[in-house]
Scaffold this motif. Structure first.
Motif, PDB file in Angstrom:
ATOM      1  N   SER A 176       0.838  -1.201   0.000  1.00  0.00           N
ATOM      2  CA  SER A 176       0.000   0.000   0.000  1.00  0.00           C
ATOM      3  C   SER A 176       0.868   1.246   0.000  1.00  0.00           C
ATOM      4  O   SER A 176       1.836   1.340   0.764  1.00  0.00           O
ATOM      5  CB  SER A 176      -0.903   0.030   1.239  1.00  0.00           C
ATOM      6  OG  SER A 176      -1.840  -1.010   1.213  1.00  0.00           O
ATOM      7  N   ASN A 177       0.521   2.195  -0.854  1.00  0.00           N
ATOM      8  CA  ASN A 177       1.145   3.512  -0.770  1.00  0.00           C
ATOM      9  C   ASN A 177       0.486   4.284   0.370  1.00  0.00           C
ATOM     10  O   ASN A 177      -0.729   4.476   0.368  1.00  0.00           O
ATOM     11  CB  ASN A 177       0.970   4.277  -2.082  1.00  0.00           C
ATOM     12  CG  ASN A 177       1.792   3.695  -3.206  1.00  0.00           C
ATOM     13  OD1 ASN A 177       2.885   3.178  -2.975  1.00  0.00           O
ATOM     14  ND2 ASN A 177       1.283   3.763  -4.423  1.00  0.00           N
ATOM     15  N   GLU A 178       1.276   4.694   1.343  1.00  0.00           N
ATOM     16  CA  GLU A 178       0.719   5.478   2.436  1.00  0.00           C
ATOM     17  C   GLU A 178       0.452   6.899   1.949  1.00  0.00           C
ATOM     18  O   GLU A 178       1.216   7.449   1.142  1.00  0.00           O
ATOM     19  CB  GLU A 178       1.657   5.465   3.639  1.00  0.00           C
ATOM     20  CG  GLU A 178       1.838   4.067   4.224  1.00  0.00           C
ATOM     21  CD  GLU A 178       2.559   4.062   5.550  1.00  0.00           C
ATOM     22  OE1 GLU A 178       2.997   5.147   6.003  1.00  0.00           O
ATOM     23  OE2 GLU A 178       2.690   2.982   6.148  1.00  0.00           O
ATOM     24  N   VAL A 179      -0.638   7.475   2.439  1.00  0.00           N
ATOM     25  CA  VAL A 179      -1.040   8.800   1.976  1.00  0.00           C
ATOM     26  C   VAL A 179      -1.361   9.708   3.165  1.00  0.00           C
ATOM     27  O   VAL A 179      -1.571   9.250   4.288  1.00  0.00           O
ATOM     28  CB  VAL A 179      -2.278   8.719   1.044  1.00  0.00           C
ATOM     29  CG1 VAL A 179      -1.945   7.950  -0.224  1.00  0.00           C
ATOM     30  CG2 VAL A 179      -3.479   8.097   1.769  1.00  0.00           C
ATOM     31  N   GLY A 228       5.315   8.794   0.170  1.00  0.00           N
ATOM     32  CA  GLY A 228       6.568   8.171  -0.251  1.00  0.00           C
ATOM     33  C   GLY A 228       6.878   6.908   0.520  1.00  0.00           C
ATOM     34  O   GLY A 228       7.826   6.180   0.188  1.00  0.00           O
ATOM     35  N   GLU A 229       6.077   6.613   1.545  1.00  0.00           N
ATOM     36  CA  GLU A 229       6.254   5.392   2.328  1.00  0.00           C
ATOM     37  C   GLU A 229       5.250   4.332   1.883  1.00  0.00           C
ATOM     38  O   GLU A 229       4.208   4.649   1.304  1.00  0.00           O
ATOM     39  CB  GLU A 229       6.062   5.697   3.817  1.00  0.00           C
ATOM     40  CG  GLU A 229       7.041   6.744   4.353  1.00  0.00           C
ATOM     41  CD  GLU A 229       6.737   7.130   5.788  1.00  0.00           C
ATOM     42  OE1 GLU A 229       5.609   6.853   6.248  1.00  0.00           O
ATOM     43  OE2 GLU A 229       7.603   7.722   6.438  1.00  0.00           O
ATOM     44  N   THR A 230       5.566   3.079   2.156  1.00  0.00           N
ATOM     45  CA  THR A 230       4.672   1.975   1.802  1.00  0.00           C
ATOM     46  C   THR A 230       4.446   1.077   3.015  1.00  0.00           C
ATOM     47  O   THR A 230       5.199   1.129   3.989  1.00  0.00           O
ATOM     48  CB  THR A 230       5.243   1.130   0.647  1.00  0.00           C
ATOM     49  OG1 THR A 230       6.530   0.607   1.042  1.00  0.00           O
ATOM     50  CG2 THR A 230       5.390   1.963  -0.617  1.00  0.00           C
ATOM     51  N   ALA A 231       3.397   0.280   2.941  1.00  0.00           N
ATOM     52  CA  ALA A 231       3.071  -0.655   4.031  1.00  0.00           C
ATOM     53  C   ALA A 231       2.656  -1.987   3.438  1.00  0.00           C
ATOM     54  O   ALA A 231       2.043  -2.045   2.365  1.00  0.00           O
ATOM     55  CB  ALA A 231       1.953  -0.087   4.896  1.00  0.00           C
ATOM     56  N   THR A 232       2.978  -3.067   4.138  1.00  0.00           N
ATOM     57  CA  THR A 232       2.595  -4.420   3.725  1.00  0.00           C
ATOM     58  C   THR A 232       1.867  -5.112   4.872  1.00  0.00           C
ATOM     59  O   THR A 232       1.815  -4.606   6.003  1.00  0.00           O
ATOM     60  CB  THR A 232       3.819  -5.249   3.327  1.00  0.00           C
ATOM     61  OG1 THR A 232       4.643  -5.475   4.491  1.00  0.00           O
ATOM     62  CG2 THR A 232       4.646  -4.539   2.250  1.00  0.00           C
ATOM     63  N   TYR A 233       1.338  -6.268   4.587  1.00  0.00           N
ATOM     64  CA  TYR A 233       0.588  -7.063   5.566  1.00  0.00           C
ATOM     65  C   TYR A 233       1.383  -7.273   6.855  1.00  0.00           C
ATOM     66  O   TYR A 233       0.841  -7.160   7.968  1.00  0.00           O
ATOM     67  CB  TYR A 233       0.240  -8.398   4.926  1.00  0.00           C
ATOM     68  CG  TYR A 233      -0.491  -9.383   5.800  1.00  0.00           C
ATOM     69  CD1 TYR A 233      -1.884  -9.360   5.895  1.00  0.00           C
ATOM     70  CD2 TYR A 233       0.192 -10.380   6.503  1.00  0.00           C
ATOM     71  CE1 TYR A 233      -2.567 -10.284   6.670  1.00  0.00           C
ATOM     72  CE2 TYR A 233      -0.477 -11.301   7.285  1.00  0.00           C
ATOM     73  CZ  TYR A 233      -1.860 -11.249   7.371  1.00  0.00           C
ATOM     74  OH  TYR A 233      -2.534 -12.170   8.137  1.00  0.00           O
ATOM     75  N   ASP A 234       2.672  -7.561   6.714  1.00  0.00           N
ATOM     76  CA  ASP A 234       3.500  -7.890   7.878  1.00  0.00           C
ATOM     77  C   ASP A 234       3.801  -6.695   8.759  1.00  0.00           C
ATOM     78  O   ASP A 234       4.347  -6.859   9.857  1.00  0.00           O
ATOM     79  CB  ASP A 234       4.810  -8.534   7.416  1.00  0.00           C
ATOM     80  CG  ASP A 234       4.594  -9.902   6.792  1.00  0.00           C
ATOM     81  OD1 ASP A 234       3.612 -10.567   7.169  1.00  0.00           O
ATOM     82  OD2 ASP A 234       5.398 -10.295   5.921  1.00  0.00           O
ATOM     83  N   ASP A 235       3.471  -5.499   8.313  1.00  0.00           N
ATOM     84  CA  ASP A 235       3.699  -4.311   9.135  1.00  0.00           C
ATOM     85  C   ASP A 235       2.650  -4.144  10.226  1.00  0.00           C
ATOM     86  O   ASP A 235       2.783  -3.248  11.077  1.00  0.00           O
ATOM     87  CB  ASP A 235       3.702  -3.053   8.257  1.00  0.00           C
ATOM     88  CG  ASP A 235       4.904  -2.988   7.329  1.00  0.00           C
ATOM     89  OD1 ASP A 235       5.985  -3.446   7.744  1.00  0.00           O
ATOM     90  OD2 ASP A 235       4.746  -2.499   6.191  1.00  0.00           O
TER      91      ASP A 235
END
Length: 289
Positions: free
Chosen positions: A109-112, A269-276
């Motif tokens: 996911s692109n964080e917004v 500019g940051e991203t997130a995944t399931y494991d976060d």
């Protein structure tokens, strides 16, 4: 299942007038004097028109399948496991949820963050519990916005608007990847009314909106009468970018829709995944947290 072969079989014996009419609605020109042309040419023209109709129908089906939300009402005994550090074993199993909102699988996911382009009140310099919460101006970009502090003291402009409510407006961002592998956003206490699905072009967002209600019994020992709490919900989501934004509050639906339609949204500019994420279920009832 709707596929090309099924549609072709269904349309093969359809009358020429129906095929021509359907093609015209889709923007295709029909043959002039179709019945007077040679059979082979007529068959080719008819086949081309049928193919065009099928292509358009399949395109609509594909577009519909990419709507970024899926909703269902779970069985009362269906359980959802939430990590809860104070509980024995470190988790709780919640049940009797009123609504489950799930999303397409999203690897990243692109964080917004967002900036309100319109608010139903003048933006104060401080909004405790927001992120950020002080030094606020019309140019501030938020990761979380909450106006509950406006109800903590009498307002000078229009205090009657906030009488007997605790949360006028809250805006919160979520990463869609958090809800992979069967995860979901849950409405635990409030019962949703009719759900409207739509799309906001300005944010390129699929949208769910509805009202949620919760009935509270009288508590005379605390001087509390029987009452009903009502919240408006506008959920925006972009499956390509992998973000979800919840706009909720006790103000009316028209007001929240105006807030949602005037949000500016940009990537951090940051991203997130399931494991976060430790939890893959969360409650989004207004006032729950």
């Amino acid at each position: 299942m709707l596929d090309q072969n099924t549609l072709f079989d269904a349309l093969a014996d359809a009358d020429d007038a129906y095929i021509q009419s359907a093609a015209s609605l889709l923007g295709y020109e029909k043959e002039d004097n179709m019945r007077s042309v040679p059979f082979a040419r007529r068959r080719l023209s008819r086949a081309v028109l049928i193919a065009a109709v099928i292509a358009a129908l399949l395109a609509v089906t594909v577009m519909a399948s990419f709507f970024a939300f899926s909703t269902r009402v779970p069985a009362a005994d269906e359980t959802f496991r939430i990590h809860w550090s104070d509980a024995e074993g470190g988790y709780l199993d919640w049940k009797n949820a009123k609504l489950v909102v799930s999303f397409p699988e999203t690897a990243e996911s692109n964080e917004v963050e967002f900036r309100p382009g319109w608010l139903p009140f003048a933006l104060p310099e401080k909004l405790p519990l927001s992120d950020p919460w002080q030094g606020l101006t019309d140019e501030t970009w938020f990761r979380r916005f909450t106006a509950e502090s406006l109800c903590w003291a009498e307002l000078e402009d229009d205090p009657a608007v906030y009488e007997d409510i605790s949360q006028p407006l809250e805006i919160e961002v979520y990463a869609m990847s958090q809800f992979n592998d069967g995860g979901a956003m849950l409405m635990l206490y409030q019962t949703p009314g009719e759900i409207t699905e739509e799309h906001y072009d300005a944010q390129d967002a699929d949208v769910l909106r509805f009202r949620g209600t919760q009935r509270f019994e009288a508590r005379p020992e605390f001087g509390l009468p029987e009452r009903t709490s009502e919240y408006s919900y506008v959920l925006l989501s972009n499956a390509r970018e992998g973000w979800v934004i919840a706009v909720r509050g006790q103000l009316d639906m028209d007001t929240l829709v105006k807030v949602a339609k005037n949000l500016e949204i940009r990537p951090t500019g940051e991203t997130a995944t399931y494991d976060d994420f430790e939890n893959h279920f969360l409650f989004f009832d207004g006032g729950v947290g």
